[in-house]
Structures are given as C-alpha cells and as structure tokens.
Design an enzyme around this catalytic site. Structure first.
Site, mmCIF file in Angstrom:
data_model
loop_
_atom_site.group_PDB
_atom_site.id
_atom_site.type_symbol
_atom_site.label_atom_id
_atom_site.label_comp_id
_atom_site.label_asym_id
_atom_site.label_seq_id
_atom_site.Cartn_x
_atom_site.Cartn_y
_atom_site.Cartn_z
ATOM 1 N N ARG A 143 0.830 -1.195 0.000
ATOM 2 C CA ARG A 143 0.000 0.000 0.000
ATOM 3 C C ARG A 143 0.875 1.261 0.000
ATOM 4 O O ARG A 143 2.065 1.212 0.285
ATOM 5 C CB ARG A 143 -0.913 0.012 1.235
ATOM 6 C CG ARG A 143 -2.008 -1.022 1.209
ATOM 7 C CD ARG A 143 -2.769 -1.073 2.531
ATOM 8 N NE ARG A 143 -1.974 -1.655 3.605
ATOM 9 C CZ ARG A 143 -2.416 -1.840 4.848
ATOM 10 N NH1 ARG A 143 -3.647 -1.454 5.166
ATOM 11 N NH2 ARG A 143 -1.647 -2.389 5.759
ATOM 12 N N LYS A 186 1.816 1.918 7.499
ATOM 13 C CA LYS A 186 2.147 1.125 8.677
ATOM 14 C C LYS A 186 3.172 1.857 9.545
ATOM 15 O O LYS A 186 3.861 2.772 9.103
ATOM 16 C CB LYS A 186 2.708 -0.239 8.265
ATOM 17 C CG LYS A 186 1.676 -1.136 7.594
ATOM 18 C CD LYS A 186 0.487 -1.453 8.486
ATOM 19 C CE LYS A 186 0.833 -2.389 9.628
ATOM 20 N NZ LYS A 186 -0.358 -2.703 10.468
ATOM 21 N N TYR A 226 -0.841 4.255 10.851
ATOM 22 C CA TYR A 226 -1.258 3.251 11.831
ATOM 23 C C TYR A 226 -0.058 2.956 12.729
ATOM 24 O O TYR A 226 1.018 2.608 12.231
ATOM 25 C CB TYR A 226 -1.677 1.942 11.139
ATOM 26 C CG TYR A 226 -3.004 2.003 10.417
ATOM 27 C CD1 TYR A 226 -4.191 2.226 11.105
ATOM 28 C CD2 TYR A 226 -3.072 1.802 9.035
ATOM 29 C CE1 TYR A 226 -5.406 2.264 10.442
ATOM 30 C CE2 TYR A 226 -4.291 1.838 8.369
ATOM 31 C CZ TYR A 226 -5.459 2.070 9.080
ATOM 32 O OH TYR A 226 -6.661 2.107 8.426
ATOM 33 N N HIS A 228 -0.537 1.317 16.326
ATOM 34 C CA HIS A 228 -0.820 0.159 17.179
ATOM 35 C C HIS A 228 0.243 0.021 18.269
ATOM 36 O O HIS A 228 0.856 -1.031 18.448
ATOM 37 C CB HIS A 228 -0.911 -1.121 16.334
ATOM 38 C CG HIS A 228 -2.023 -1.102 15.325
ATOM 39 N ND1 HIS A 228 -3.357 -1.118 15.682
ATOM 40 C CD2 HIS A 228 -2.001 -1.028 13.963
ATOM 41 C CE1 HIS A 228 -4.105 -1.074 14.588
ATOM 42 N NE2 HIS A 228 -3.317 -1.004 13.542
ATOM 43 N N ASP A 243 -2.478 -7.269 15.369
ATOM 44 C CA ASP A 243 -1.675 -6.046 15.472
ATOM 45 C C ASP A 243 -2.026 -5.237 16.714
ATOM 46 O O ASP A 243 -1.417 -4.205 16.982
ATOM 47 C CB ASP A 243 -1.782 -5.186 14.205
ATOM 48 C CG ASP A 243 -3.211 -4.862 13.807
ATOM 49 O OD1 ASP A 243 -4.121 -5.173 14.586
ATOM 50 O OD2 ASP A 243 -3.409 -4.304 12.715
#
Length: 372
Positions: free
Chosen positions: A15, A75, A94, A96, A270
């Site tokens: 991505r 990510k 993201y 996490h 995740d």
C-alpha cells in the site's frame, strides 16, 4: 507544509499512504509533497503519475524523512526507520503502540508527534480511519481462512460452503464490529454456517436483523466460546479495544478442544491478538501450526490487496491529512476532537491511556496545545 510519503518497507506491504489524486489536492492547498521513488508502484501508481500531480520524487527514504515536516505512512515505522525520525516531526499512520513496547519507547525517545489512524474517533465512537481497512481485513479473513482449510495447506479439508448433500463448514466470528460483520457477511455469502459473538446485546440485535438466515448470534462469554470452538472449522478473531491490547478470548489450553486442522485467523494480532497463541506473521510466511491448529496471523492483511486497500484508506485519511497540513497539528487537534483523540505520543509523553496502560508508563491526560 512539507509532506513526505516514504515507501512502505514492512514485509509485503504494497500500500501507499497518498495517491496521485491526494498529491494534487495537497498541491491545491499550497503544500509541498515529496514521494519516495516507487512508493506507489505496488498499488499501481507510477512515479510519473506523482510527478504529473505535482510531487517531487526522491530516490531514497532517507531524503524523504530528512526534508519532511509531516510524514504520512500506512504502517508504523520499523526499526530501520527510527534513526531517520526527527524531533517534533509529525507522523500520521497506523501505529498500534499497544502491541509494540519497542516502538512506543522509540517514538518517545525521538520526540516525534505520533498521530495514529486507529484512534482517530468520532463523537459516536466510530473509528473512521480504521473502518476501511477493517472492512478489507474482515472480508480477507474468510478468503484466507477458506484457503487454509484445504488439506494441502494442513487444514481440515473442508469446503466452506459445502455442496448438495454435504453440510457446509462452521465459522465462528468473535466480535461484532466492522471486521466481524464483514467476515460474517462474507462467510454467509459463501454458504457457511456462521455464529457471531459479541458482548453487546444491542449490537447482537442489530446483527440479527441484518444477517441472512445462515448466521446466528450469541452472547460472548467463556462458556459459549469454549462450546463453540469444539466444532468450528474456521475461527475469526475480530475483537478491538481502540488503542489498547485485545483480550485473550482463546487461550493456549483451549486449542486442545478444537479438531485438528481447524483454522484460526486473528485479525486483532496487530493489537496483541485475541487468541493467545497468535503472534504476528507476514504474507511471505503467513501461517504456523500449534497443536494441529493452523494459525493465520498476518498483521497487515490488507497489504495483499493494495489497489483496493490504498484507495479505500486514502479516501478516509486525506481530509484529516489536509487539516493537519493546513493548520499544523496543534491547531488542528485543538479545533477537531476527532484528530485530538488520534494523538498517542507528543513531546516525549504518552497521550493515549490505552498505550500507557499497556506498558505501565505515565499517562498525560491533557496536552497543552501551544499554538491553538
């Protein structure tokens, strides 16, 4: 603002955080955009398309980090990127954090401003930047689970939808949110017998109204889960507590209750995973087997369908990215409570309670936004 879009370097992550259309919008607002060479190639966007949209293409990731005031990614940064991050640099991606103590400490030490897609939250408690990837991951969980039920891949050798005269597979979905709903719809559409569990009775009522006849709803508790896993062929972990670790609904000991060849797909991996034996895997090596149970625990499932995922993600993130670029992160967060809830780390402090609790670190409940 100077915006940088590096190429994703996590295993098989194809991505990209900004499309050429997104670059064009940013340029319209007067921002300067630098994109790393081949960053969009995995999603079907050539460097030339970015240049035509107004971006400058840089050869290396080091150049992108060095020049950018705001980094937009898909990510979280991995270890090789930590040294590239500058103090007070805004990272919008993201993160996490609750699943990685190493990442949390690294961002605190770097003094970066970390605004996490997954905790941007609307007044109705919905998570607008998590929804599109949750929709993709929920559907993919069934697609991948059906594949790994095949005998050559160590599954039970059962066809998800069965055939006339042969019953379909039984699918258990733990969690009735976006991931669980999409997984249940997908499994039901393929003809499986589906049970979806959740803690919320109002949510179960909603699901009961919208789901087809081959989907049943059940209250999520230890007794019901223990009973259901004994004859499930495919189990999907779809539990989410925003910004915090997922609870373990299936423990190591409970694997012994399952039939050999059962497949578990933990979409929550995740965030620490809701199946105790699940640890993050990659698209390159997606599965492992414990006690004859096939575990599929890829932490970036939507990365396998990058064209669909990139368009779905950037449709959601671009309006927020423009607010951050137009106003600066402090003013944008002061004026928009949704963005403010996305702040996880800033000025060397943790600003999101779930992250602080995950690693027993100090939680700073209120950030003084100097430029508000």
């Amino acid at each position: 603002m100077i915006i940088g879009v590096p190429k994703e370097i996590k295993n098989n992550e194809n991505r990209v955080a900004v499309t050429p259309a997104g670059v064009s919008e940013m340029k319209k607002h007067g921002h300067v955009v630098y994109v790393q060479a081949t960053a969009g190639l995995g999603s079907g966007f050539a460097d030339k398309e970015y240049e035509e949209a107004g971006a400058t293409v840089l050869a290396t990731i080091e150049e992108v980090y060095a020049i950018a005031e705001m980094i937009i990614k898909v990510k979280e940064p991995i270890a090789s990127e930590y040294p590239l991050i500058k103090k007070d640099q805004l990272l919008f991606t993201y993160f996490h954090f609750a699943s990685s103590e190493e990442l949390t400490h690294a961002m605190l030490e770097k003094g970066a401003v970390c605004l996490a897609y997954e905790t941007v939250e609307k007044a109705d408690r919905s998570l607008p930047l998590l929804v599109p990837m949750s929709e993709v991951a929920g559907r993919m969980a069934i697609q991948q689970g059906a594949k790994y039920l095949e005998k050559p891949l160590k599954g039970r050798g059962i066809l998800l939808g069965g055939v006339p005269g042969v019953p379909p597979a039984k699918v258990l979905v733990l969690g009735g949110g976006i991931v669980g709903t999409q997984a249940a719809k997908m499994a039901a559409g393929l003809g499986a017998q589906v049970t979806i569990m959740d803690l919320s009775l109002p949510r179960l009522r909603q699901l009961d109204d919208i789901m087809p006849a081959n989907v049943s709803t059940e209250m999520s508790n230890h007794y019901n889960i223990t009973r259901a896993i004994a004859d499930a062929d495919l189990i999907v972990g779809a539990v989410l507590i925003p910004g915090a670790k997922a609870p373990h609904l299936i423990t190591r000991d409970m694997l012994k209750l399952m039939r050999p060849g059962t497949v578990v797909v933990d979409v929550a991996v995740d965030q620490g995973g809701c199946i105790e034996t699940c640890t993050p895997t990659t698209h390159e090596n997606p599965t492992f087997i414990i006690d004859d149970i096939v575990h599929y625990c890829v932490a970036n499932m939507p990365g396998a369908v990058p064209y669909t995922s990139t368009l779905a993600l950037t449709n959601a993130t671009l309006p927020y990215a423009l607010q951050l670029a137009n106003k600066g992160w402090e003013k944008a967060c002061a004026e928009n409570e949704e963005l403010k809830k996305g702040l996880n780390v800033a000025n060397g402090k943790i600003l999101y309670k779930g992250v602080a609790e995950a690693w027993n670190l100090p939680f700073n409940e209120e950030l003084v936004l100097a430029n508000a």
